[in-house]
Motif scaffolding. Sequence first.
Motif, PDB file in Angstrom:
ATOM      1  N   PHE A 114      41.288  24.894 -77.644  1.00 10.20           N
ATOM      2  CA  PHE A 114      39.929  25.409 -77.751  1.00 10.20           C
ATOM      3  C   PHE A 114      39.742  26.064 -79.104  1.00 10.20           C
ATOM      4  N   ASN A 115      38.688  25.693 -79.805  1.00  6.77           N
ATOM      5  CA  ASN A 115      38.376  26.262 -81.103  1.00  6.77           C
ATOM      6  C   ASN A 115      37.281  27.306 -80.913  1.00  6.77           C
ATOM      7  N   ALA A 116      37.655  28.561 -80.940  1.00  5.04           N
ATOM      8  CA  ALA A 116      36.692  29.641 -80.712  1.00  5.04           C
ATOM      9  C   ALA A 116      35.634  29.700 -81.803  1.00  5.04           C
ATOM     10  N   ASN A 117      35.980  29.251 -83.001  1.00 10.21           N
ATOM     11  CA  ASN A 117      35.013  29.263 -84.095  1.00 10.21           C
ATOM     12  C   ASN A 117      33.946  28.194 -83.938  1.00 10.21           C
ATOM     13  N   ASP A 118      34.293  27.107 -83.251  1.00 14.26           N
ATOM     14  CA  ASP A 118      33.339  26.014 -83.060  1.00 14.26           C
ATOM     15  C   ASP A 118      33.589  25.359 -81.699  1.00 14.26           C
ATOM     16  N   PRO A 119      33.163  26.041 -80.607  1.00 13.32           N
ATOM     17  CA  PRO A 119      33.456  25.552 -79.256  1.00 13.32           C
ATOM     18  C   PRO A 119      32.990  24.118 -78.990  1.00 13.32           C
ATOM     19  N   LYS A 120      31.904  23.705 -79.607  1.00 11.48           N
ATOM     20  CA  LYS A 120      31.391  22.349 -79.367  1.00 11.48           C
ATOM     21  C   LYS A 120      32.300  21.277 -79.969  1.00 11.48           C
ATOM     22  N   SER A 158      35.587  21.494 -79.844  1.00  9.28           N
ATOM     23  CA  SER A 158      36.856  21.516 -79.120  1.00  9.28           C
ATOM     24  C   SER A 158      36.944  20.337 -78.161  1.00  9.28           C
ATOM     25  N   SER A 159      38.167  19.910 -77.909  1.00 10.74           N
ATOM     26  CA  SER A 159      38.371  18.836 -76.937  1.00 10.74           C
ATOM     27  C   SER A 159      38.415  19.386 -75.518  1.00 10.74           C
ATOM     28  N   PHE A 160      38.325  20.691 -75.398  1.00  8.38           N
ATOM     29  CA  PHE A 160      38.377  21.355 -74.094  1.00  8.38           C
ATOM     30  C   PHE A 160      36.960  21.466 -73.530  1.00  8.38           C
ATOM     31  N   ASP A 161      36.725  20.850 -72.387  1.00  9.28           N
ATOM     32  CA  ASP A 161      35.388  20.788 -71.787  1.00  9.28           C
ATOM     33  C   ASP A 161      35.070  22.080 -71.044  1.00  9.28           C
TER      34      ASP A 161
END
Length: 88
Positions: free
Chosen positions: A57-63, A65-68
Amino acid sequence: MTQSVQERVIAIIAEQAVIDPSEVGMDQTLEDLGIDSLGLVESIFAIEEAFDISVPFNANDPKESSFDISSVASIVAAIEGLVAAQAA
């Protein structure tokens, strides 16, 4: 009795939303539950700690991230997948 992945994830999300776990629906979004971006990041950290996993999960750019994170159900499914992959 050991809690299922679903029960543990819901408990973490409910704690972050300051609600009872019974109020968390699988089709709800974190936004529906009143969890903001900081709460999302705190939830991810709590999930990582609870399951001893690393969530992509990329907290800086959640959209990006590959985490749904589109719903509670998608978060549970993703965590179940990560837990299963770690056990394999």
